[in-house]
Design an enzyme around this catalytic site. Sequence first.
Site, PDB file in Angstrom:
ATOM      1  NE  ARG A   1     -11.288  -8.658  17.308  1.00 21.76           N
ATOM      2  CZ  ARG A   1     -10.754  -7.479  17.249  1.00 21.76           C
ATOM      3  NH1 ARG A   1     -11.526  -6.877  18.100  1.00 21.76           N
ATOM      4  NH2 ARG A   1      -9.785  -7.169  16.729  1.00 21.76           N
TER       5      ARG A   1
ATOM      6  CB  VAL B   1     -10.474  -4.136  23.690  1.00 16.98           C
ATOM      7  CG1 VAL B   1     -10.052  -3.595  25.278  1.00 16.98           C
ATOM      8  CG2 VAL B   1      -9.701  -5.354  23.478  1.00 16.98           C
TER       9      VAL B   1
ATOM     10  CG  HIS C   1      -6.528   3.106  14.333  1.00 13.41           C
ATOM     11  ND1 HIS C   1      -6.023   1.889  13.910  1.00 13.41           N
ATOM     12  CD2 HIS C   1      -8.020   2.874  14.662  1.00 13.41           C
ATOM     13  CE1 HIS C   1      -6.946   0.872  14.213  1.00 13.41           C
ATOM     14  NE2 HIS C   1      -8.366   1.589  14.487  1.00 13.41           N
TER      15      HIS C   1
ATOM     16  CD  GLU D   1      -2.648  -0.846   2.501  1.00 18.30           C
ATOM     17  OE1 GLU D   1      -2.543  -0.210   3.581  1.00 18.30           O
ATOM     18  OE2 GLU D   1      -3.848  -1.491   2.557  1.00 18.30           O
TER      19      GLU D   1
ATOM     20  NE  ARG E   1      -7.391  -1.378  24.513  1.00 20.60           N
ATOM     21  CZ  ARG E   1      -7.296  -2.149  23.540  1.00 20.60           C
ATOM     22  NH1 ARG E   1      -6.399  -3.177  23.558  1.00 20.60           N
ATOM     23  NH2 ARG E   1      -7.965  -1.807  22.470  1.00 20.60           N
TER      24      ARG E   1
ATOM     25  CE  LYS F   1      -7.219  -0.170  17.821  1.00 21.90           C
ATOM     26  NZ  LYS F   1      -8.309  -0.846  17.677  1.00 21.90           N
TER      27      LYS F   1
HETATM   28  C1  MV4 Z   1      -0.486   1.727   7.575  1.00 20.84           C
HETATM   29  C2  MV4 Z   1       0.210   2.894   7.911  1.00 20.84           C
HETATM   30  C3  MV4 Z   1       0.406   3.954   6.899  1.00 20.84           C
HETATM   31  N1  MV4 Z   1      -0.089   3.665   5.768  1.00 20.84           N
HETATM   32  N2  MV4 Z   1      -0.866   1.630   6.066  1.00 20.84           N
HETATM   33  C4  MV4 Z   1      -0.569  -0.258  11.694  1.00 20.84           C
HETATM   34  C5  MV4 Z   1      -1.199  -1.684  12.156  1.00 20.84           C
HETATM   35  C6  MV4 Z   1      -1.829  -2.279  11.151  1.00 20.84           C
HETATM   36  N3  MV4 Z   1      -3.082  -2.732  11.445  1.00 20.84           N
HETATM   37  C7  MV4 Z   1      -1.811  -1.151  10.015  1.00 20.84           C
HETATM   38  N4  MV4 Z   1      -0.857  -0.109  10.435  1.00 20.84           N
HETATM   39  C8  MV4 Z   1      -0.606   1.044   9.576  1.00 20.84           C
HETATM   40  N5  MV4 Z   1      -0.995   0.820   8.410  1.00 20.84           N
HETATM   41  C9  MV4 Z   1      -0.594   2.385   5.215  1.00 20.84           C
HETATM   42  N6  MV4 Z   1      -0.935   2.225   4.253  1.00 20.84           N
HETATM   43  C10 MV4 Z   1       0.371   3.036   9.350  1.00 20.84           C
HETATM   44  C11 MV4 Z   1       0.166   2.061  10.292  1.00 20.84           C
HETATM   45  C12 MV4 Z   1       0.526   2.376  11.511  1.00 20.84           C
HETATM   46  C13 MV4 Z   1      -0.387   2.617  12.469  1.00 20.84           C
HETATM   47  C14 MV4 Z   1      -1.927   2.751  12.176  1.00 20.84           C
HETATM   48  C15 MV4 Z   1      -2.802   2.788  13.254  1.00 20.84           C
HETATM   49  C16 MV4 Z   1      -2.435   3.168  14.333  1.00 20.84           C
HETATM   50  C17 MV4 Z   1      -1.120   3.361  14.957  1.00 20.84           C
HETATM   51  C18 MV4 Z   1      -0.029   3.102  13.786  1.00 20.84           C
HETATM   52  C19 MV4 Z   1       1.385   2.918  14.186  1.00 20.84           C
HETATM   53  C20 MV4 Z   1       2.255   2.537  13.181  1.00 20.84           C
HETATM   54  C21 MV4 Z   1       1.698   2.292  11.789  1.00 20.84           C
END
Ligand code: MV4
Length: 451
Positions: free
Chosen positions: A292, A295, A208, A200, A338, A237
């Site tokens: 689901r 938390v 987030h 990606e 948490r 989290k």
């Molecule tokens: C990403 C991103 C930036 N760009 N995808 C972190 C966990 C995983 N589920 C997906 N994650 C990320 N994906 C793209 N294309 C940055 C993260 C990410 C992140 C996302 C949400 C909350 C905290 C984070 C910490 C580091 C990286």
Amino acid sequence: MFTKILIANRGEIAARIIRTCKKMGINTVAVYSEADEDAPYVKQADESFLIGKPRVNESYLNIEKILDTARKSGAEAIHPGYGLLSENAGFARKCREAGLTFIGPSSDVIAKMGDKVAARQAMKEAGVPIVPGTDQALKDVEEAKAYANEFGYPVMLKAAAGGGGIGMQAVKNDQELEKAFEGNSKRAASFFGDGTMFLEKQILNPRHIEIQVLGDGFGNAVHLFERECSIQRRHQKVLEEAPSPFISQKTRDEMGNKAVQAVKALSYKNAGTIEFLVDEEENFYFLEMNTRLQVEHPVTEEITGLDLVEQQIKIADGDPLSFTQDDLGIKGHAIEVRIYAEDPERFFPSPGNLTKFEVPEGDGIRNELAVHGNSKVTPFYDPMIAKLVVYGMDRHQAIDRLSNALERYRAEGIKTNIPMLKKVVNHERFKAGDTKTSFVEEFYLPSLAEK
Ligand code: MV4
């Protein structure tokens, strides 16, 4: 309605599910491992069954043992909670084959959302914005490079079977991509049994933000607004709140509408969460769907007045949703932290004996507890021992109540992350709504050096 539900989980979420079952007049069956004999939820359930040794493979992940216990106890339905077997498509299928209602979506939807490449495809077809990236699994590093140059660096290399950051890496150029590809694929293969990778474009400084949804399988779907979950540490989290202090009403409406579109396209039947990355211009992109209860579901309950466990049970029993989107609104502000049994500086689990455990009570305070005053915190499971949820008329009041409640929280005998939570909650940048995913690295970790 069901007369008896087995809860295939432990800790605070088992206690949480038991509470709603009691309210609904449903009998509860708990299962527990040798390490949890003394856990509060084991006593709160109407019946409890020892199912094995402490390690999860010999207890909470032992599908046959859990199904046997359901049969033996006469339970008609199984609530899987979160984690453990909650997103295991095989478990959902086996429950149904055994004549039990799995309180969750179809095993097909679980499997589809568990495969991040298939999930992206499904969302694209549903008209939900996805991060620019590959539509197919990558064959090799050469193909990865070709795509990366098409989308433009930096890109995120991700594992199709992943989630939670395992097998994931940001890369800035061809050279970094070449170095990262094999290693992450191997890590994903050993961790998930599937080394499939995809790419990606990297979203810079993302937040987030996730949308809570409900679908009843009759074509009715609603969203319950968003949760802001940006404050994390190593993909764990730490604090979640609703509503988000960042997005505008316009973005909230757009994200909610897209999430509902996804639920309808999937004929989704359960509570679920559509996770998005939101950039600084409030562009939002689908990240993952969780099939689901989560938390952090209590913050949504606090601002909407709904009981999400009750909704899950009613949907699983075949009831259509009893309200529409127009009936729903946001009232007030809720924040969850948490409480982890861990070293607040090094983030290592800190098992041991809780010698004292006293939680604050009062207006707008809700405690979800996995332990009691004399509990032993074992090293076998996630170190989260409790959640503290606060509600206020607005964010300012919620923060005040949270700060005050944390001052009154007593957990002794083990290390906890409470000192860290106090620093986050009382930080000027947090109070100002600056909840970027880099918060802990940018503001908390440097503050340790100042001492
Ligand atoms: C990403 C991103 C930036 N760009 N995808 C972190 C966990 C995983 N589920 C997906 N994650 C990320 N994906 C793209 N294309 C940055 C993260 C990410 C992140 C996302 C949400 C909350 C905290 C984070 C910490 C580091 C990286």
